[in-house]
Every structure is written in structure tokens, then in C-alpha cells.
Write an enzyme that holds these catalytic residues in place. Structure first.
Site, PDB file in Angstrom:
ATOM      1  N   LYS A  65       0.883  -1.170   0.000  1.00 54.25           N
ATOM      2  CA  LYS A  65       0.000   0.000   0.000  1.00 54.25           C
ATOM      3  C   LYS A  65       0.920   1.218   0.000  1.00 54.25           C
ATOM      4  CE  LYS A  65      -1.868   3.056   2.804  1.00 54.25           C
ATOM      5  NZ  LYS A  65      -1.908   4.180   1.912  1.00 54.25           N
TER       6      LYS A  65
ATOM      7  N   GLU B 246       9.218   0.976  11.630  1.00 54.58           N
ATOM      8  CA  GLU B 246      10.199   2.070  11.645  1.00 54.58           C
ATOM      9  C   GLU B 246       9.377   3.332  11.844  1.00 54.58           C
ATOM     10  OE1 GLU B 246      11.827   5.099  10.700  1.00 54.58           O
ATOM     11  OE2 GLU B 246      12.156   4.413   8.640  1.00 54.58           O
TER      12      GLU B 246
ATOM     13  N   CYS C 278      12.469  10.841   9.224  1.00 53.11           N
ATOM     14  CA  CYS C 278      12.365  10.325  10.598  1.00 53.11           C
ATOM     15  C   CYS C 278      13.665  10.522  11.359  1.00 53.11           C
ATOM     16  CB  CYS C 278      12.063   8.832  10.591  1.00 53.11           C
ATOM     17  SG  CYS C 278      10.587   8.428   9.720  1.00 53.11           S
TER      18      CYS C 278
ATOM     19  N   GLU D 282       7.939  15.557  17.196  1.00 51.19           N
ATOM     20  CA  GLU D 282       8.717  15.641  15.960  1.00 51.19           C
ATOM     21  C   GLU D 282       8.096  16.727  15.062  1.00 51.19           C
ATOM     22  OE1 GLU D 282       8.296  11.942  13.872  1.00 51.19           O
ATOM     23  OE2 GLU D 282      10.317  12.019  13.084  1.00 51.19           O
TER      24      GLU D 282
HETATM   25  C1  SIN Z   1      12.746   7.939   6.879  1.00 51.91           C
HETATM   26  O1  SIN Z   1      12.640   9.115   7.127  1.00 51.91           O
HETATM   27  O2  SIN Z   1      11.857   7.144   7.190  1.00 51.91           O
HETATM   28  C2  SIN Z   1      13.937   7.347   6.171  1.00 51.91           C
HETATM   29  C3  SIN Z   1      15.091   8.232   6.139  1.00 51.91           C
HETATM   30  C4  SIN Z   1      16.317   7.574   5.548  1.00 51.91           C
HETATM   31  O3  SIN Z   1      16.289   6.452   5.030  1.00 51.91           O
HETATM   32  O4  SIN Z   1      17.353   8.212   5.628  1.00 51.91           O
END
Ligand code: SIN
Length: 495
Positions: free
Chosen positions: A189, A264, A298, A396
Site C-alpha cells: 500500500k 520504523e 524520521c 517531531e
Molecule cells: C525515513 O525518514 O523514514 C527514512 C530516512 C532515511 O532512510 O534516511
């Protein structure tokens, strides 16, 4: 000359057939009657209308993936799986310009970053093409006479893959490449904000020889349909990158059929600058870590923790660097900062600025954007005098806001850095070797950058601790997320 608007850029693709608005189920491209709009974020105008899959489509894709997976695992060698992956990698790199354009248009990131992401995406495929052939088992000394014990690694089965909009290509390949290397099938998805990169990658996968049914891509805005990936008993593994809230919900749903899960999730990365740091490296590191994808990763530095003695010079140098950033349309070669993904992303940055300023922070550069502007832009902003009482300390931002907290001692820095429920990435800069080893050990995160803001690469394990999730992607560990260990005990060998 580069196109100045989205529709001209689509018309200028070298291979227009890579811009696909259909679902991909069991090796067939399916133009659905129901569609949803996808936006180009620098103008907030419609880029295209993509298939909106329903529950029955997910059932069909899962059934097809089940059949395809059994056949694929049974009838291909690891070397053959590696060869398919290598061909896929080559086709992606051969179509780098078009894939970069499509990615930049749907996500907003600059064309340089978009092409960088496509190359990064391909690197996971090249990496797992090799790892496919390095999946070793053990032979284990048995406690029973005349007996052998050995282990093999088998494919977990059908995998549900749910990916985010900030890396529309790389988060697909970081999951799908190890899945294929292990002998799994996938039902993807893709993010509803950025489905086009996933569809283009699937098309190139088809050309590379990925068998029908092994990779399925189902764009949808129907939450119930997407939930099938977490609840359907045939799906044996779910891999998700996204928010901690959604990750927890998926883990609960997946528990109903005890699927293997990797998550993640969100981060709140500290970026610590000690007095003894090399400031040139620091500024280079903070610009990569904070402003990549306009602050929407992230692993972005969310909190800049700066030792008091170096703070004035750091603030000055950071403002100087940030003032050179140029916001704009991603395909304009002068642009260094694309728009954010949508209006609520911009609102969140504004909310963090407003909250911090109301509690005493000072705007060193930038500030809230003009709410009537066209497109989803947030102004790169530097705040000083930030404290743990402000929203940005615990939430965040996911945008181009650099908040500076000051600290006195190494102990204070670690206390501030670890004072969060998240534990994805952390960065620090120092020239003291003892401190480097100590702080790397004491940071409660899954990934540490020491004297660098760049930690993401196919060979480096990617993943977090605490509420940033579990499981590791990329690296030699990434394939294990798609495997199960079988132990075989062979008894009575000399009877
Ligand atoms: C992400 O922000 O989920 C991945 C970032 C990355 O692979 O550097």
C-alpha cells in the site's frame, strides 16, 4: 530547459509510460473506476488521479501473492533471485531522470534530492541481490547420539508493505528487495500522497522479470482496505514505516494472527554540539540532517543541543547557512528547499514556532509563513533559547525548524537527549575520542552519527529503540525480517 510546471514536466518524460495511475494486481494493470486526487505540493494543484483500491482488491492481491510466493520460493535459487534484483536495479538507474522527475513532482523535494533518493532506492536492490546468496544456516552439535541438527532460513511468506510519502521510492525498495531476496511476495500500500514512484518501480520490476503476483501495488485511501494487510491470515509479515500512533495500531491488529512485524516509526533526534567540535563539520552535518527533504525525515535532527561556550558562534554560522536556502518548485534547479507534503504539515511547523516564541524562544531567522501563500511551504527557521517546556522538545516537527537548546555539561546533554520516548537517531560532534565512544554508547537510539549528519546507507542497519519501533532495515540484518528459521533434526543416522 527544465519544465516550470508539473504538466509540462510529465509531458517531457522520456518514457511517459512510467507515470501510471492504475493498480498493479497479479501482474495486471488495473484502471479502477474509483480514483483519488494526488497533489503537486508546490502549487497544491492536482497532479493526477490514481486508482482507489477496495477491500476486494486487497483480497485478490493477497491470494495472488500467496500462489506466486509458493512457486517463487520453491522454484528459484538464491542466485536467480539475485539476478532479477540486479536487473531491476539496472533498469531503475537507466530511468533515473524520469523517476527523479516523478518523485519530485509528487513529493516536492528538489530534483537533486529526488534523483539522490532514486539512487539510494536502487542501492537497496543491489545490496539485497548480493545478500540473497549469503543466507547461511548452521549445523549444530547434537546432544543425542547419531543425530544431526541443522537450520535453514525460509521465506516468511506473503508480506504487507505500508510505506510513507517522505521517501516514495527508497522505503519501497528497502522493504521489497530483501523480501524478494528471501523468496517472499509483497502486497504494497503506497502512500496516498505519493503513489506514483511505487507504481513506476513496479513497472520496471515487471520488465526485470519479477513474476506476476509477486509484487502487487494497491493505492488506496480506504483505511478498511489497507487494514486487510494487518489482519488477513494469509499475510505473514507486516512492515511499516510511518508514525508511532499508526505503528502501534498495526502491531495490535497484526497480533490477532501473530504476524511477524517490523516498525520504523517516529523520532525526536538530538543533534549535540560539544565545545570541542569542528564547526565546519557541524554546520555541514546539521544542514544535511535538519534540512534534507525540507526537514521531513524520521532521522532529521529535531533538537539542536549546543554547549554554552560555542553557542553564539554556532548560532551565527547556522543562520548564515540557513539564509542561503531557497524555497521553490522542486524541478527548478535553483531550489534547495521544496514544499512540505500538505497544509497540516505546514500548520505543525507554525504551531511549533508559535508555541516556542510564546514561551520565550527567539526567532534568529525565518518565522511563520504567510498563511495565504500558494503551495505548502514552510520557511526554514532558526530558534534560540528553546527549553524542554516547549512543544518542539517532545514532538517531531517534521519540517525545516531548527530549535537551539543550550547545555552546560556532557551529563546535561545526555539527560536532555534521552529525555524522550523516541529512540531512532542521534548525532553528536566532538574531537575527544573518549567522549565519542562514551556518548555513542549512552545515547538511547538505534542509530548514531558521530561527526556526521549522514547515517543512511544500504549497508548500515536502519531502525530504532523505545517507541521508534523494532526491526532493522538494510544491512546484513534486513533480510532476516523476511525469513523464519527452521531447525531440522535428523536422527538414527547409523541405524
Ligand atoms: C525515513 O525518514 O523514514 C527514512 C530516512 C532515511 O532512510 O534516511
Amino acid at each position: 530547459m527544465a519544465a516550470t510546471n508539473a504538466q509540462d514536466a510529465l509531458s517531457a518524460l522520456k518514457d511517459r509510460s512510467l507515470f501510471i495511475e492504475e493498480a498493479y494486481i497479479n501482474g495486471k494493470w488495473d484502471k479502477k473506476a474509483k480514483t483519488f486526487d494526488v497533489f503537486e505540493p508546490s502549487t497544491a494543484t492536482v497532479l493526477g488521479k490514481v486508482a482507489n483500491c477496495e477491500v476486494q482488491d486487497f483480497h485478490d492481491a493477497i491470494a495472488a501473492a500467496d500462489v506466486a510466493q509458493r512457486d517463487f520460493e520453491e522454484n528459484t535459487t538464491a542466485a536467480q533471485r539475485g539476478a532479477i534484483l540486479r536487473k531491476w536495479n539496472d533498469l531503475i538507474l537507466a530511468n533515473l531522470d524520469d523517476l527523479g522527475t516523478i518523485l519530485s513532482l509528487e513529493n516536492g523535494k528538489t530534483i537533486a534530492e529526488a534523483k539522490g533518493e532514486v539512487t539510494y532506492a536502487a542501492s537497496f536492490i543491489a545490496w539485497f541481490a548480493e545478500e540473497a546468496t549469503r543466507s547461511y544456516g548452521y549445523t549444530i552439535p547434537s546432544s543425542t547420539p547419531h543425530t544431526n541438527v541443522y537450520t535453514t532460513k525460509e521465506a516468511v511468506g506473503v508480506c504487507g508493505i505500508i510505506t510513507p510519502w517522505n521517501f516514495p521510492a527508497a522505503m519501497i525498495t528497502r522493504k521489497v528487495a530483501p523480501a524478494i531476496a528471501a523468496g517472499c511476495s509483497v502486497v504494497i500500500k503506497p502512500p496516498s500522497e505519493t503513489p506514483y514512484s511505487a507504481l513506476a518501480l513496479a513497472k520496471l520490476g515487471e520488465l526485470a522479470g519479477i513474476p506476476a503476483g509477486l509484487v502487487n501495488v494497491l493505492p488506496t485511501r480506504d483505511r478498511q482496505a489497507a487494514t486487510e494487510l494487518a489482519t488477513h491470515p494469509t499475510v505473514r509479515k507486516i512492515s511499516f514505516t510511518g508514525s508511532t500512533g499508526v505503528g502501534k495500531m498495526l502491531a495490535k491488529l497484526a497480533a490477532g494472527t501473530l504476524k511477524k512485524v517490523s516498525l520504523e516509526l517516529g523520532g525526536n533526534a538530538p543533534f549535540i554540539v560539544f565545545d570541542d567540535a569542528d564547526l565546519d563539520l557541524v554546520i555541514e552535518g546539521v544542514m544535511i540532517s535538519k534540512f534534507r527533504c525540507s526537514g521531513q525525515t524520521c532521522v532529521c535532527a529535531n533538537r539542536l543541543l549546543v554547549q554554552k561556550g560555542i553557542a553564539p558562534e554556532f548560532n551565527r554560522r547556522l543562520v548564515e547557512a540557513v539564509s542561503k536556502l531557497k524555497m521553490g518548485f522542486g524541478l527548478d534547479s535553483a531550489t534547495t528547499q521544496g514544499p512540505l507534503v500538505n497544509k497540516s504539515a505546514v500548520d505543525k511547523v507554525n504551531q511549533h514556532i508559535e508555541d516556542a516564541v510564546s514561551k520565550g524562544a527567539k526567532i534568529e531567522f525565518g518565522g511563520k509563513n504567510d498563511e495565504n501563500q500558494k503551495g505548502f511551504f514552510a520557511i526554514p527557521t532558526v530558534l534560540s533559547g528553546v527549553t524542554p517546556q516547549m512543544l518542539v522538545a517532545n514532538d517531531e516537527t517534521f519540517g525545516p525548524l531548527a530549535p537551539i537548546f543550550e547545555f552546560e555539561t556532557e551529563e546535561d546533554a545526555l539527560k536532555l537527549a534521552n529525555d524522550t520516548e523516541f529512540g531512532l537517531a542521534g548525532y553528536f560532534f566532538s574531537r575527544n575520542v573518549g567522549r565519542c565512544l562514551r556518548v555513542a554508547r549512552k545515547l538511547q537510539v538505534g542509530m548514531v552519527g558521530v561527526n556526521t549528519g549522514k547515517i543512511s546507507a544500504a549497508e548500515a542497519p536502519f531502525g530504532g529503540v523505545k517507541e521508534s519501533g523494532y526491526g532493522r532495515e538494510g544491512s546484513l540484518f534486513g533480510i532476516e525480517e523476511y525469513q523464519v528459521i527452521k531447525s531440522v533434526t535428523v536422527g538414527n543416522l547409523n541405524k
